[in-house]
Design an enzyme around this catalytic site. Structure first.
Site, PDB file in Angstrom:
ATOM      1  CE  LYS A  54      -3.794  -2.441   2.240  1.00 56.65           C
ATOM      2  NZ  LYS A  54      -4.433  -2.824   3.517  1.00 56.65           N
ATOM      3  CD  GLN A  98      -3.198  -4.493   6.695  1.00 55.71           C
ATOM      4  OE1 GLN A  98      -3.061  -3.537   5.944  1.00 55.71           O
ATOM      5  NE2 GLN A  98      -3.926  -5.554   6.383  1.00 55.71           N
ATOM      6  CG  ASP A 121      -9.292   0.240   5.355  1.00 55.57           C
ATOM      7  OD1 ASP A 121      -9.208   0.004   4.127  1.00 55.57           O
ATOM      8  OD2 ASP A 121      -8.574  -0.323   6.195  1.00 55.57           O
TER       9      ASP A 121
END
Length: 292
Positions: A54, A98, A121
């Protein structure tokens, strides 16, 4: 005729190119460079790879990448404290924690601590709540489901009235995927480990999204002829014939199902690249929202 393969890698590259151009135009106009902060807690090898990919993707399109790592022993207060600090940092427009977090940490509390304006997200309870409510719009949609829908809509211009089946009900993929399909006016069924006669249910699907994490679970006789099959699974299986002794497969038995389906995503090269592309797009959007 075998199913047409939906090339998620090629589509993702197109999205990345569009984001890169938009970022360059922002910078040329004197606007802030979009910034994404990644938070990695612990030393999960898979999570380390995902975060590294990412950050690399951000750099390739001109988005600033800020990496923050905490040990697996970090407390709930330490993780939430870091998130609150990032909420106040004007250089950072998006925050990505994460998942999964190490045992003992409350993921919901951590995700809830992220500012809704920086929730790239799409997992903040308010964003998910808005996604579930008719007439409301989330600021951000979870990246993997958003990528799946983008691929589906490339081959099915209108989902109105079609039967869609989602295999899996996780907060990350299954549930938001179902909500997106409902918003597109599909008739949606969510399947899980308690579903009775699962193959009979999936055979009714015009669109089938598999996100259960079980290697090659979906077989040819589970699929309606001509259906669109989106395989979200990423599983490693032993394969003595492979140079590395193992290979990646999805939740769908690809070669077998390809003989029945109308369209199908491969693994790798299908949904995976779309997830990061949508994250970059969400980060760009967060920077734009910050100026409003």
């Amino acid at each position: 005729m075998p199913a047409e393969i939906i090339d998620g890698k090629a589509v993702a590259e197109q999205i990345r190119a569009e984001v890169k151009q938009a970022v360059a135009e922002r910078v040329a106009a004197g606007k802030a460079v979009p910034g994404l902060a990644t938070v990695l807690v612990g030393d999960n090898p898979a999570s380390q790879v995902y975060v590294r990919n990412k950050r690399k993707a951000c750099e390739e399109v001109g988005i600033q990448s800020f990496g923050f790592e905490l040990p697996a022993t970090a407390t709930q207060e330490q993780v939430e404290g870091l998130v609150r600090e990032l909420n106040q940092d004007s250089r950072i427009h998006g925050i990505l924690v994460q998942l999964p977090l190490p045992d003992g940490l409350d993921e919901e509390r951590v995700l809830g601590a992220i500012s809704i304006q920086k929730d790239v997200d799409g997992f903040h309870p308010v964003n998910i709540g808005r996604l579930a409510q008719k007439g409301r719009e989330p600021l951000f949609v979870p990246c993997t489901p958003a990528g799946c829908l983008y691929l589906i809509e490339r081959v099915v211009p209108s989902l109105r009235g079609l039967n869609a089946v989602v295999l899996g009900r996780s907060n990350i993929v299954g549930m938001p995927m179902a909500l997106l399909l409902v918003r597109a006016d599909a008739t949606v069924t969510i399947c899980h480990s308690r579903t009775r006669d699962l193959p009979a249910v999936t055979r009714q699907a015009d669109v089938l999204v598999a996100a259960v994490g079980r290697p090659e679970m979906v077989r040819a006789d589970w699929v309606k002829p001509g259906a669109v099959v989106i395989d979200v699974g990423i599983n490693r299986i032993e394969d003595p014939s492979h140079p590395k002794g193992q290979r990646l497969v999805g939740d769908v038995a690809f070669e077998e199902v390809r003989q029945v389906a109308g369209y199908i995503t491969p693994v790798p090269g299908g949904v995976g690249p779309m997830t990061i592309a949508m994250l970059l797009n969400n980060t760009l959007r967060a920077a734009e929202l910050a100026e409003m």
